[in-house]
Design an enzyme around this catalytic site. Structure first.
Site, PDB file in Angstrom:
ATOM      1  N   LYS A  50       0.177 109.508  78.523  1.00  0.00           N
ATOM      2  CA  LYS A  50      -0.506 109.693  79.798  1.00  0.00           C
ATOM      3  C   LYS A  50       0.149 110.837  80.576  1.00  0.00           C
ATOM      4  CE  LYS A  50      -1.807 107.270  84.066  1.00  0.00           C
ATOM      5  NZ  LYS A  50      -1.724 105.977  84.807  1.00  0.00           N
ATOM      6  N   ARG A 100      13.997 118.136  73.794  1.00  0.00           N
ATOM      7  CA  ARG A 100      15.384 117.682  73.900  1.00  0.00           C
ATOM      8  C   ARG A 100      15.632 116.624  72.837  1.00  0.00           C
ATOM      9  NH1 ARG A 100      18.557 115.037  79.109  1.00  0.00           N
ATOM     10  NH2 ARG A 100      16.856 113.504  79.020  1.00  0.00           N
ATOM     11  N   ASP A 313      26.288 149.221  99.694  1.00  0.00           N
ATOM     12  CA  ASP A 313      26.882 149.856  98.524  1.00  0.00           C
ATOM     13  C   ASP A 313      26.309 149.170  97.287  1.00  0.00           C
ATOM     14  OD1 ASP A 313      28.146 147.441  98.643  1.00  0.00           O
ATOM     15  OD2 ASP A 313      30.134 148.253  99.085  1.00  0.00           O
TER      16      ASP A 313
END
Length: 332
Positions: A50, A100, A313
């Site tokens: 789902k 995973r 810078d």
């Protein structure tokens, strides 16, 4: 590990790139080479069809089909049975699809990899990347390489890998983990470090708080190593998924620390997190103006110069370029 190392060296001769007989190691990713955003990394339990069917509607940068903590032990085989078809049918065009697996020491890794890569699946049924939890040392990565050997023909060269850092020992070994995953591994290449905060604090014997001050050192160490090796850094989960205000504060904090994304466990967290890791219009306008001013001052032979009331810078120039790079990637 001696015999394992010998096996790896023999097999990897077919996975190395050579020029005039010399073998060249993979260079680490540079920030300029990151071509896809990983702002929200959403975990979805693979057996819950789902939830997986909703993935194409979520507009999430990265979705992780979970075999590990989000799947009960008696549902692991269900996840394995479903994974290839789920990858084939639940793809979203602008989403990265990751699996995973269980950890190298779990005893479940080989079965997970067989389910994902076995049977010579079509490209549409393969993940874009793999995520390995509980990475504590290079031996865990070497074990993954051995387990991937039977599927050489199915893998991209190399397979992008997310490594979850979730223990004090992993934190101590971060440099060697990154060096192996970037320079030595041949079956995969580390693309991101993921901070697993809840396991980490539990193993530390600490207490998790809303402000997460107890995790500052670990969070900074993970993001520092990831950026030193040119990888993405994915910040910790906020398990209070209904508290979106706290989630936004935590996500913005992670972005300020240098993280490129954050783990999420509910679809409602996705837009909050992806917004926090995206530059605002004001930031983009500032960055473009600074870059233009820098180029004009360079032509005039000037070094540091004033812009928007500040002395500018090269460090601020780098920050401006990072903002534009992030904007270009996330606005595609």
């Amino acid at each position: 590990m001696g015999s394992k190392t010998q096996i790896l060296r023999k097999v990897f001769c077919t996975r190395c790139w050579s020029l005039s007989g010399a073998v060249f190691a993979w260079r680490p990713y540079s920030s300029d080479a990151i071509t896809r955003p990983r702002r929200a990394v959403l975990y979805v339990p693979t057996p819950d069809q789902k939830k997986t069917r909703k993935i194409p509607t979520l507009n999430v940068d990265t979705v992780v089909f979970d075999f590990e903590d989000g799947v009960a032990l008696n549902q692991k085989d269900v996840a394995r049975h479903l994974i290839q078809d789920t990858l084939g049918t639940c793809r979203a065009p602008n989403t990265e699809h990751v699996v995973r697996v269980n950890g190298s020491d779990s005893g479940l890794l080989d079965a997970d990899l067989k389910a994902v890569f076995g049977g010579n699946p079509s490209p549409s049924k393969l993940p874009d990347a793999l995520m390995l939890p509980k990475v504590e040392n290079t031996e865990h990565l070497q074990q993954l390489e051995l387990s991937l050997l039977p599927y050489c023909s199915s893998l991209p060269s190399p397979l992008p890998l997310f490594a979850i850092i979730e223990s004090p020992m992993a934190l101590l070994n971060l440099r060697t983990i990154c060096e192996f995953g970037i320079y030595q591994a041949r079956m995969f290449k580390l693309c991101a470090l993921v901070f697993g905060s809840d396991d980490f604090i539990a193993l530390l014997g600490g207490t998790r708080t809303a402000g997460a001050t107890e995790l500052i050192y670990a969070r900074q160490s993970v993001v520092t190593h990831a950026k030193a090796f040119g990888m993405d850094a994915i910040d910790m989960v906020d398990i209070e998924y209904k508290n979106l205000d706290n989630l936004k504060c935590q996500a913005l904090e992670g972005a300020r620390m240098g993280y490129t994304g954050k783990q999420v466990i509910h679809p409602n967290q996705v837009p909050v997190v992806q917004g926090a890791f995206s530059p605002s219009e004001d930031q983009v306008r500032w960055a473009r103006g600074l870059i233009t001013a820098f180029e004009e001052n360079q032509k005039a032979g000037k070094g540091a110069f004033e812009y928007d009331g500040k002395m500018i810078d090269r460090p601020l120039l780098l920050q401006a370029r990072n903002i534009i790079s992030c904007y270009d990637t996330t606005s595609k």
